[in-house]
Motif scaffolding. Structure first.
Motif, mmCIF file in Angstrom:
data_model
loop_
_atom_site.group_PDB
_atom_site.id
_atom_site.type_symbol
_atom_site.label_atom_id
_atom_site.label_comp_id
_atom_site.label_asym_id
_atom_site.label_seq_id
_atom_site.Cartn_x
_atom_site.Cartn_y
_atom_site.Cartn_z
ATOM 1 N N LEU A 182 41.959 38.859 53.904
ATOM 2 C CA LEU A 182 42.197 39.160 52.494
ATOM 3 C C LEU A 182 41.330 38.249 51.643
ATOM 4 O O LEU A 182 40.879 37.195 52.099
ATOM 5 C CB LEU A 182 43.667 38.932 52.126
ATOM 6 C CG LEU A 182 44.744 39.755 52.845
ATOM 7 C CD1 LEU A 182 46.124 39.200 52.514
ATOM 8 C CD2 LEU A 182 44.653 41.226 52.459
ATOM 9 N N VAL A 183 41.112 38.640 50.394
ATOM 10 C CA VAL A 183 40.478 37.766 49.409
ATOM 11 C C VAL A 183 41.417 37.664 48.219
ATOM 12 O O VAL A 183 41.791 38.684 47.615
ATOM 13 C CB VAL A 183 39.100 38.286 48.974
ATOM 14 C CG1 VAL A 183 38.488 37.349 47.919
ATOM 15 C CG2 VAL A 183 38.163 38.415 50.166
ATOM 16 N N LEU A 184 41.796 36.437 47.894
ATOM 17 C CA LEU A 184 42.724 36.163 46.790
ATOM 18 C C LEU A 184 41.955 35.502 45.658
ATOM 19 O O LEU A 184 41.223 34.540 45.882
ATOM 20 C CB LEU A 184 43.852 35.245 47.277
ATOM 21 C CG LEU A 184 44.828 34.704 46.229
ATOM 22 C CD1 LEU A 184 45.653 35.835 45.618
ATOM 23 C CD2 LEU A 184 45.740 33.644 46.847
ATOM 24 N N THR A 185 42.134 36.011 44.436
ATOM 25 C CA THR A 185 41.413 35.481 43.281
ATOM 26 C C THR A 185 42.377 35.192 42.136
ATOM 27 O O THR A 185 43.273 35.990 41.854
ATOM 28 C CB THR A 185 40.337 36.466 42.801
ATOM 29 O OG1 THR A 185 39.377 36.655 43.826
ATOM 30 C CG2 THR A 185 39.610 35.929 41.567
ATOM 31 N N LEU A 186 42.165 34.045 41.501
ATOM 32 C CA LEU A 186 42.906 33.701 40.288
ATOM 33 C C LEU A 186 42.212 34.363 39.102
ATOM 34 O O LEU A 186 41.030 34.119 38.859
ATOM 35 C CB LEU A 186 42.925 32.182 40.101
ATOM 36 C CG LEU A 186 43.615 31.631 38.858
ATOM 37 C CD1 LEU A 186 45.104 31.903 38.915
ATOM 38 C CD2 LEU A 186 43.355 30.142 38.714
ATOM 39 N N ILE A 187 42.925 35.217 38.350
ATOM 40 C CA ILE A 187 42.278 35.931 37.248
ATOM 41 C C ILE A 187 42.871 35.610 35.880
ATOM 42 O O ILE A 187 42.300 36.022 34.865
ATOM 43 C CB ILE A 187 42.311 37.457 37.463
ATOM 44 C CG1 ILE A 187 43.737 37.990 37.431
ATOM 45 C CG2 ILE A 187 41.598 37.837 38.748
ATOM 46 C CD1 ILE A 187 43.808 39.505 37.402
ATOM 47 N N ASN A 188 44.002 34.898 35.811
ATOM 48 C CA ASN A 188 44.500 34.538 34.478
ATOM 49 C C ASN A 188 43.731 33.358 33.887
ATOM 50 O O ASN A 188 43.988 32.936 32.768
ATOM 51 C CB ASN A 188 46.001 34.258 34.491
ATOM 52 C CG ASN A 188 46.375 33.106 35.407
ATOM 53 O OD1 ASN A 188 45.507 32.408 35.939
ATOM 54 N ND2 ASN A 188 47.661 32.910 35.610
ATOM 55 N N LYS A 189 42.793 32.837 34.668
ATOM 56 C CA LYS A 189 41.800 31.886 34.178
ATOM 57 C C LYS A 189 40.499 32.200 34.896
ATOM 58 O O LYS A 189 40.467 32.301 36.122
ATOM 59 C CB LYS A 189 42.242 30.437 34.434
ATOM 60 C CG LYS A 189 41.270 29.420 33.854
ATOM 61 C CD LYS A 189 41.862 28.013 33.810
ATOM 62 C CE LYS A 189 41.972 27.400 35.176
ATOM 63 N NZ LYS A 189 42.275 25.939 35.111
ATOM 64 N N LEU A 190 39.431 32.406 34.126
ATOM 65 C CA LEU A 190 38.147 32.781 34.694
ATOM 66 C C LEU A 190 37.122 31.683 34.466
ATOM 67 O O LEU A 190 37.338 30.753 33.682
ATOM 68 C CB LEU A 190 37.650 34.087 34.067
ATOM 69 C CG LEU A 190 38.569 35.299 34.201
ATOM 70 C CD1 LEU A 190 38.014 36.476 33.419
ATOM 71 C CD2 LEU A 190 38.763 35.677 35.661
ATOM 72 N N LYS A 191 35.998 31.816 35.147
ATOM 73 C CA LYS A 191 34.892 30.875 34.954
ATOM 74 C C LYS A 191 33.589 31.649 34.936
ATOM 75 O O LYS A 191 33.516 32.820 35.348
ATOM 76 C CB LYS A 191 34.858 29.821 36.069
ATOM 77 C CG LYS A 191 34.501 30.378 37.435
ATOM 78 C CD LYS A 191 34.461 29.286 38.486
ATOM 79 C CE LYS A 191 34.115 29.862 39.864
ATOM 80 N NZ LYS A 191 34.092 28.813 40.917
ATOM 81 N N ALA A 192 32.542 31.003 34.456
ATOM 82 C CA ALA A 192 31.207 31.590 34.467
ATOM 83 C C ALA A 192 30.184 30.462 34.482
ATOM 84 O O ALA A 192 30.417 29.387 33.921
ATOM 85 C CB ALA A 192 30.991 32.483 33.250
ATOM 86 N N LEU A 193 29.074 30.721 35.130
ATOM 87 C CA LEU A 193 27.950 29.786 35.135
ATOM 88 C C LEU A 193 26.841 30.383 34.282
ATOM 89 O O LEU A 193 26.438 31.529 34.493
ATOM 90 C CB LEU A 193 27.449 29.543 36.560
ATOM 91 C CG LEU A 193 28.424 28.855 37.509
ATOM 92 C CD1 LEU A 193 27.824 28.771 38.908
ATOM 93 C CD2 LEU A 193 28.778 27.459 37.009
#
Length: 334
Positions: A173-184
């Motif tokens: 599986l791949v689990l991602t936190l989405i209620n906080k995002l990031k960007a470079l």
């Protein structure tokens, strides 16, 4: 012989006259141009760069064990809480090790009592204690990798197996936190001194044309990329309403405060053929002087130009610059 001599002399005279005429024409060449006087202006400095969003945290659920997958508790799109069970692997090795640890604990306690009465040696106790501790560590490892749990709350964004399949190393599986995002984002090196951690900025997305999203600079990377002359900035975006998603394309507008600079018409800036070098012509005592410039922020039809020679009060050519060469005479017309 006299006739030949006369012809040679005549040809030489014509050549000399031609050279003199050419030199005179070159000296008398005057290009008609229009100019404008540049003045320092106060601008609100900001830059816009585009990037793709990422989940602030991403976890590949990939146990350090091979074997059969007993059960997967989640599907793509499921929201999971911290500590929630995600996957159970084949439990045989875990259960066997658990029994071994229980037997070693019993033996350790027995030898510990015998040691107190002198019926066992310290060496015997140390040996059983080493086996016990080693098996206990192995059991802890097996427990984590047999019963996989979510280390943080997030959303399942990928599932690569079904129950009963053999696990071969690809994440289950791949689990991602989405209620906080990031960007470079990659920022031109000229702005490096202006970036600080904690700076506030905004994001826009074509999906939500009437909205802006606040963000904060979390990390300013300390090195400059020598090939692109940019440095990376990591920004963090609160996403409590889940309007934004990982992978979305956004534009970041970064305010850098006010600055005093020189702004000129963009069309007056020339580009060197075959290179990215930019230059302008200025009026220096009636002659065109070519000045290499660095471009800064764009303002509609104008652009910031930066060079030691570009100062308040300089007279820059704005019309006719395409036909100029360095040092040619110019006549400024209205």
């Amino acid at each position: 012989m006299k006739k030949v001599f006369i012809y040679v002399m005549a040809a030489a005279a014509l050549t000399a006259c031609s050279k003199e005429s050419s030199t005179t024409d070159q000296e008398e060449r005057v290009e008609q141009v229009r100019t404008m006087v540049l003045h320092t202006q106060e601008i609100e400095r900001e830059i816009s760069v585009s990037t793709n969003l990422q989940g602030y945290l991403t976890l590949n659920v990939a146990p350090s064990l091979t074997g059969k997958i007993e059960h997967i508790f989640c599907e793509v799109g499921d929201k999971v809480a911290q500590g929630q069970a995600l996957v159970t692997m084949d439990q045989t090795q875990y259960k066997t090790t658990k029994i071994s640890l229980a037997n070693l604990e019993t033996e350790k306690n027995r030898i510990e009592q015998l040691l107190k009465t002198g019926s066992a040696t310290q060496q015997q106790y140390d040996q059983i204690l080493t086996q016990y501790n080693s098996t206990k560590e192995q059991l802890e490892f097996l427990q984590i990798n047999t019963y996989c749990k979510a280390p943080f709350a997030g959303v399942i964004v990928a599932k690569n197996y079904e129950d009963g399949e053999l696990y071969n190393g690809q994440p289950i599986l791949v689990l991602t936190l989405i209620n906080k995002l990031k960007a470079l984002v990659a920022v031109p090196e000229m702005y490096f001194p202006r970036f600080k951690e904690g700076m506030k900025l905004t994001l826009t997305s074509e999906i939500y044309p009437d909205q802006t999203f606040p963000a904060t600079v979390e990390v300013v990377y300390p090195s400059i990329d020598a090939s692109s002359h940019t440095f990376q900035v990591k920004i963090v975006i609160p996403n409590g309403k889940n309007l934004l998603r990982p992978g979305m394309y956004v534009t970041t507008t970064i305010g850098l405060g006010k600055a005093n600079t020189i702004v000129a018409p963009y069309q007056a800036v020339e580009k060197l053929v075959g290179a990215n070098d930019r230059y302008v012509f200025i009026n220096e005592n009636g002659r065109a002087k070519r000045v290499g410039v660095e471009l800064g922020q764009r303002f509609d039809q104008n652009i910031e130009i930066i060079a030691p020679e570009i100062v308040d009060g300089v007279e820059m050519v704005t019309v006719g610059q395409h036909k100029l060469v360095d040092g040619v005479k110019i006549n400024v017309v209205e």
